[in-house]
Design a protein around this motif. Structure first.
Motif, mmCIF file in Angstrom:
data_model
loop_
_atom_site.group_PDB
_atom_site.id
_atom_site.type_symbol
_atom_site.label_atom_id
_atom_site.label_comp_id
_atom_site.label_asym_id
_atom_site.label_seq_id
_atom_site.Cartn_x
_atom_site.Cartn_y
_atom_site.Cartn_z
ATOM 1 N N GLN A 21 46.620 46.332 36.611
ATOM 2 C CA GLN A 21 45.496 45.999 35.736
ATOM 3 C C GLN A 21 44.582 44.969 36.409
ATOM 4 O OE1 GLN A 21 44.989 47.435 32.630
ATOM 5 N NE2 GLN A 21 46.814 48.695 32.920
ATOM 6 N N GLU A 22 45.188 43.898 36.922
ATOM 7 C CA GLU A 22 44.408 42.808 37.505
ATOM 8 C C GLU A 22 43.688 43.252 38.773
ATOM 9 O OE1 GLU A 22 43.342 39.581 40.045
ATOM 10 O OE2 GLU A 22 45.052 40.894 40.458
ATOM 11 N N LYS A 23 44.371 44.001 39.619
ATOM 12 C CA LYS A 23 43.772 44.411 40.891
ATOM 13 C C LYS A 23 42.651 45.442 40.700
ATOM 14 C CE LYS A 23 45.439 42.141 44.377
ATOM 15 N NZ LYS A 23 44.520 41.293 45.178
ATOM 16 N N THR A 24 42.800 46.350 39.750
ATOM 17 C CA THR A 24 41.712 47.304 39.517
ATOM 18 C C THR A 24 40.502 46.598 38.900
ATOM 19 O OG1 THR A 24 42.732 47.954 37.389
ATOM 20 C CG2 THR A 24 43.191 49.340 39.319
ATOM 21 N N MET A 100 40.042 33.152 41.386
ATOM 22 C CA MET A 100 41.008 34.242 41.291
ATOM 23 C C MET A 100 42.155 34.055 42.282
ATOM 24 S SD MET A 100 40.133 36.049 38.796
ATOM 25 C CE MET A 100 41.449 37.245 39.052
ATOM 26 N N GLY A 101 41.874 33.419 43.430
ATOM 27 C CA GLY A 101 42.939 33.143 44.387
ATOM 28 C C GLY A 101 44.006 32.244 43.789
ATOM 29 N N LYS A 102 43.568 31.254 43.001
ATOM 30 C CA LYS A 102 44.522 30.368 42.327
ATOM 31 C C LYS A 102 45.402 31.161 41.355
ATOM 32 C CE LYS A 102 41.560 26.233 42.260
ATOM 33 N NZ LYS A 102 40.977 25.199 41.395
ATOM 34 N N ILE A 103 44.760 32.038 40.575
ATOM 35 C CA ILE A 103 45.486 32.804 39.571
ATOM 36 C C ILE A 103 46.446 33.789 40.227
ATOM 37 C CG2 ILE A 103 45.216 34.515 37.722
ATOM 38 C CD1 ILE A 103 42.544 33.176 37.037
ATOM 39 N N GLU A 104 45.934 34.549 41.197
ATOM 40 C CA GLU A 104 46.760 35.570 41.833
ATOM 41 C C GLU A 104 47.940 34.965 42.585
ATOM 42 O OE1 GLU A 104 43.878 39.397 42.717
ATOM 43 O OE2 GLU A 104 44.545 38.144 44.368
ATOM 44 N N ALA A 105 47.693 33.924 43.368
ATOM 45 C CA ALA A 105 48.769 33.325 44.155
ATOM 46 C C ALA A 105 49.893 32.834 43.242
ATOM 47 C CB ALA A 105 48.236 32.188 45.016
ATOM 48 N N SER A 106 49.525 32.252 42.100
ATOM 49 C CA SER A 106 50.527 31.766 41.144
ATOM 50 C C SER A 106 51.310 32.928 40.539
ATOM 51 C CB SER A 106 49.845 30.968 40.032
ATOM 52 O OG SER A 106 49.154 29.862 40.545
ATOM 53 N N LEU A 107 50.584 33.972 40.106
ATOM 54 C CA LEU A 107 51.237 35.117 39.466
ATOM 55 C C LEU A 107 52.140 35.873 40.428
ATOM 56 C CD1 LEU A 107 48.413 36.679 37.237
ATOM 57 C CD2 LEU A 107 50.455 35.469 36.465
ATOM 58 N N SER A 131 46.498 36.767 48.628
ATOM 59 C CA SER A 131 45.749 35.915 47.697
ATOM 60 C C SER A 131 45.551 34.520 48.260
ATOM 61 C CB SER A 131 46.491 35.829 46.354
ATOM 62 O OG SER A 131 46.612 37.107 45.778
ATOM 63 N N GLN A 132 46.564 33.999 48.933
ATOM 64 C CA GLN A 132 46.442 32.681 49.551
ATOM 65 C C GLN A 132 45.410 32.700 50.678
ATOM 66 O OE1 GLN A 132 50.598 32.126 50.518
ATOM 67 N NE2 GLN A 132 50.932 30.776 48.760
ATOM 68 N N GLN A 133 45.371 33.814 51.411
ATOM 69 C CA GLN A 133 44.372 33.943 52.472
ATOM 70 C C GLN A 133 42.962 33.999 51.887
ATOM 71 O OE1 GLN A 133 44.395 37.658 54.674
ATOM 72 N NE2 GLN A 133 43.574 36.678 56.498
ATOM 73 N N MET A 134 42.802 34.759 50.808
ATOM 74 C CA MET A 134 41.502 34.834 50.130
ATOM 75 C C MET A 134 41.075 33.457 49.644
ATOM 76 S SD MET A 134 40.503 37.132 46.775
ATOM 77 C CE MET A 134 41.554 36.214 45.627
ATOM 78 N N PHE A 135 42.008 32.738 49.031
ATOM 79 C CA PHE A 135 41.723 31.385 48.549
ATOM 80 C C PHE A 135 41.335 30.468 49.706
ATOM 81 C CE2 PHE A 135 43.218 27.039 47.809
ATOM 82 C CZ PHE A 135 42.533 26.713 46.658
#
Length: 335
Positions: A21-24, A100-107, A131-135
């Motif tokens: 859901q999140e990635k799409t 979003m990097g903060k949210i994704e890396a945590s999840l 996600s950490q790389q994106m952040f």
């Protein structure tokens, strides 16, 4: 046909479903941002993030197919409108991905600890790293552009000390001699304000373009709630003569043409609200000053009904896809 002898657990299935859901959703934002991004460096970050996110989505699709599970709908190209005016101005793309990097890396880091099958663990480890790389890329870019405000500097400790009395835990002192914030408390407050500033601009933009009147009013509530969080927590910094973070970039434009469907905008608002609850819980748990957990709890009492209302709006409009459900064995006992 499932080539893996070990089936997915309910936890793995649920977390893969939420990731899909999140990635799409993120893919739709990236498609929109790629259409408007002018800075070449930002375009490169957007393109690489888009390509890798698409690969992760395909990987999850393949896992669902191998397991004989239906592939979720998530968010499709029908949820983004091409050729519409820009809704956010200078560098918002990077600010959004930074958030979003903060949210994704945590999840994804959490999901990796909830997986038992080797390939699923590896997938979430790879997702976390991506996600950490994106952040990291967005952080470096925003710092170079002078948009991201660093937390305040402080003198380095020269010796180890121990807390001597319970006054350290107090935050309610009528005489006004409450102790200054410590480094941990400052970091948690700064993090919450920084995220809410980006979220507030998102709500302003969404409120301008939403089609449904109730949805529009909901985004206005989200805008006011983000402002409330920012001003409430910012006051703690100001009391210690620290200016809260602020930025001149990433504002909503005056466009009134929606780049996304109301369904997609409601989903990410719900996601941000849920993330806000988690951040508040973290802030309250790691603060040693008595007034901060109370403030975090008061803010949470405002966020919870906001998230609940968002869910009700999504259900009313048939926008909320139902997660995989365990068989209702309770019904068997009633028959």
């Amino acid at each position: 046909m499932n080539s893996n002898p070990i089936p997915l657990t309910s936890t793995e299935l649920g977390n893969l479903w939420m990731t899909y859901q999140e990635k799409t959703m993120l893919l739709r934002f990236l498609e929109y941002f790629l259409e408007h991004a002018e800075d070449q460096e930002i375009q490169q970050i957007l393109k690489s993030t888009y390509d890798l996110s698409g690969q992760f989505v395909e990987t999850i699709k393949n896992i669902f197919q191998q397991e004989g599970a239906v592939i979720p709908i998530g968010f499709t190209v029908n949820d983004v409108n091409k050729g519409v005016p820009k809704l956010f101005d200078y560098l918002y793309e990077s600010m959004f991905l930074h958030m979003m990097g903060k949210i994704e890396a945590s999840l994804f880091a959490l999901y990796s600890t909830m997986a038992y099958r080797k390939d699923i663990r590896k997938l979430f480890i790879d997702l976390t790293a991506n996600s950490q790389q994106m952040f990291d890329q967005c952080t470096e870019l925003l710092l170079e552009k002078g948009v991201l405000v660093r937390p305040p500097y402080m003198s380095m400790p020269k010796e180890v000390t121990f807390i001597k009395d319970n006054h350290y835990l107090s935050g309610f002192n009528l005489l006004g001699d409450t102790r200054s914030l410590n480094a941990i408390e400052i970091s948690l407050i700064h993090h919450a304000i920084e995220t809410n500033l980006t979220g507030m601009q998102l709500m302003i933009g969404f409120a301008q373009v939403a089609h449904d009147k109730q949805v529009q009013q909901y985004f206005v509530k989200g805008m006011k709630l983000s402002k409330d969080v920012e001003t409430t927590l910012g006051e703690y910094l100001r009391q210690d003569y620290i200016e809260p973070p602020a930025t001149h970039a990433g504002k909503a434009t005056n466009s009134t043409v929606a780049p996304f469907t109301d369904k997609l905008m409601m989903y990410i608002t719900n996601l941000l609200g849920s993330f806000g609850l988690g951040s508040n819980a973290l802030g309250g748990a790691f603060s040693l000053r008595g007034d901060l957990p109370v403030t975090m709890a008061r803010l949470a009492l405002k966020i919870v009904p906001f998230v609940k209302e968002g869910g009700e709006i999504m259900i009313k409009n048939s926008w909320m896809e139902e997660p995989p459900q365990i068989e209702d064995r309770k019904q068997l006992t009633k028959s």
